[in-house]
Design a protein around this motif. Structure first.
Motif, PDB file in Angstrom:
ATOM      1  N   GLU A  63       0.959  -1.305  -0.049  1.00  0.00           N
ATOM      2  CA  GLU A  63      -0.132   0.035   0.048  1.00  0.00           C
ATOM      3  C   GLU A  63       0.712   1.290   0.106  1.00  0.00           C
ATOM      4  OE1 GLU A  63      -0.680  -2.759   2.034  1.00  0.00           O
ATOM      5  OE2 GLU A  63      -2.136  -3.583   0.910  1.00  0.00           O
ATOM      6  N   SER A 112       1.824   4.020  -5.137  1.00  0.00           N
ATOM      7  CA  SER A 112       0.805   4.776  -5.998  1.00  0.00           C
ATOM      8  C   SER A 112       1.111   5.040  -7.191  1.00  0.00           C
ATOM      9  CB  SER A 112       0.359   6.065  -5.185  1.00  0.00           C
ATOM     10  OG  SER A 112       1.626   6.762  -5.087  1.00  0.00           O
ATOM     11  N   GLU A 161       1.299   7.961 -10.105  1.00  0.00           N
ATOM     12  CA  GLU A 161       1.631   9.450 -10.136  1.00  0.00           C
ATOM     13  C   GLU A 161       2.167   9.534 -11.617  1.00  0.00           C
ATOM     14  OE1 GLU A 161       4.251  11.157  -7.323  1.00  0.00           O
ATOM     15  OE2 GLU A 161       3.124  10.213  -5.556  1.00  0.00           O
TER      16      GLU A 161
END
Ligand SMILES: NC(=O)c1ccc[n+]([C@@H]2O[C@H](COP(=O)([O-])OP(=O)(O)OC[C@H]3O[C@@H](n4cnc5c(N)ncnc54)[C@H](OP(=O)(O)O)[C@@H]3O)[C@@H](O)[C@H]2O)c1
Length: 325
Positions: free
Chosen positions: A13, A16, A18
């Motif tokens: 987690e 991400s 971007e």
């Protein structure tokens, strides 16, 4: 460009997606439009900063003390050359290439030195197939040929034969003239047979499921196995080769090098361009074939890392950046 990013070490987690600037192209660099990449066990280890205690500081120094210096993960890539630096002579725009680096491949573009581990993709392979090769194939070659010093006619047992390294270890060991037994979950037995294994053992049976004294080389791609437990399976001067090891195995390597019994061997594989060219030749000749266990979109990078963390990955977990998964 779109890229997977993590700025601290931790569970899947921390990742991400971007928008980041395109990597710049130095005079001797090649910029690749990445069509396919992967998540390897190595990527998951770095993301989670999972290493034996004695390696943790050196690994942090290499990759970044508090968080990764290069925030884009990913080692393996395949795609096409999009731009080259003024001094590049070996590659031209539009050429299909694949390769391996330490970080930065889970992105739409990657920049790499022309002298690093990047080679033309054999025409018979798709980008997804090519991306699934370098980590496992280079490791299998390095550990079987250079660490184990396998010779034709020897008997090899591959622990974790359906994993990223294991699927290539079975094929490389056969190519080097060994009799090969693969150990894996029952669900992966057909796959391991199809790669050329002479015999397949169910991992549920553990060391008790194999014949005592039968193996010259035990190539161990699993975590947490102990030499003491598997030693009875080895021939008198057999080698238990650990890909993942800590101080215990390093001490065992030192003291078993003196005695007359089975030995422990540990080592590291390198991202060597000449070796990768050799692997490309083996792919073109049909000696090696990639195994893609799962395909993900870049947006599903967290899911892909969770699969790798499960320890049940089959072959490679491929990230498809341009073609639909
Ligand atoms: N030293 C180096 O230079 C180097 C280079 C490459 C890799 N490595 C290390 O080698 C290890 C393997 O890498 P990989 O990419 O092949 O990992 P992987 O793709 O994640 O391998 C997972 C496989 O291991 C099998 N497995 C897991 N636990 C097992 C157990 N207890 N007994 C038997 N099989 C087990 C699973 O098979 P089933 O689901 O069929 O049971 C699965 O297919 C990693 O620890 C990696 O860090 C080291």
């Amino acid at each position: 460009m779109k890229a997977a990013i993590h700025r601290r070490y931790g569970p899947p987690e921390v990742l991400s997606i971007e928008e980041v600037p395109l990597p710049s192209v130095g005079r001797r660099d090649v910029r690749v439009r990445v069509h396919a990449s992967t998540v390897t066990s190595g990527d998951a280890r770095i993301r989670g900063m999972r290493a034996a205690a004695i390696f943790r500081l050196p690994v942090r120094i290499a990759f970044g003390l508090l968080g990764p210096r290069q925030p884009i993960p990913g080692m393996e890539f395949a795609g096409e050359v999009e731009a080259v630096g003024a001094d590049v002579t070996r590659f031209r725009p539009g050429q299909a290439v694949f390769g391996i680096t330490l970080r930065g491949a889970n992105a739409e573009y990657l920049t790499i030195r022309e002298t690093a581990a990047i080679v033309p993709t054999p025409p018979s392979l798709t980008h997804a197939e090519a991306a699934a090769v370098p980590f496992g194939a280079l490791s299998a070659l390095a550990f079987l040929r250079d660490v184990a010093r396998l010779v034709p006619g020897e008997r090899v047992l591959v622990l974790g034969a359906a994993g990223g390294v294991g699927v290539f270890a079975v094929q490389v060991a056969k190519h080097l003239g060994a009799h090969v037994t693969g150990l894996c979950s029952a669900a992966n037995a057909d796959l391991v047979h199809s790669l050329g294994a002479d015999a397949v053992l169910d991992r549920q049976a553990g060391p008790g499921g194999a014949v005592a004294g039968a193996y010259d080389v035990l190539l161990d791609t699993t975590d947490g196995t102990r030499f003491a437990e598997w030693r009875p399976l080895l021939a008198p001067r057999g080698r238990h080769v650990f890909l993942s090891f800590g101080p215990r195995e390093m001490l065992q390597m030192a003291w078993t090098s003196w005695g007359r019994g089975p030995r422990v061997l540990c080592g590291f594989a390198a991202n060597d361009p000449d070796e990768l060219a050799r692997v490309a030749g083996m792919l073109a000749a049909g000696v090696l074939r990639p195994v893609i266990g799962a395909r993900y979109r870049l947006d599903d990078i967290v899911k892909a890392h969770r699969e790798v963390d499960s320890g049940r990955k089959r072959g490679s977990a491929v990230i498809c950046l341009s073609d639909p998964p």
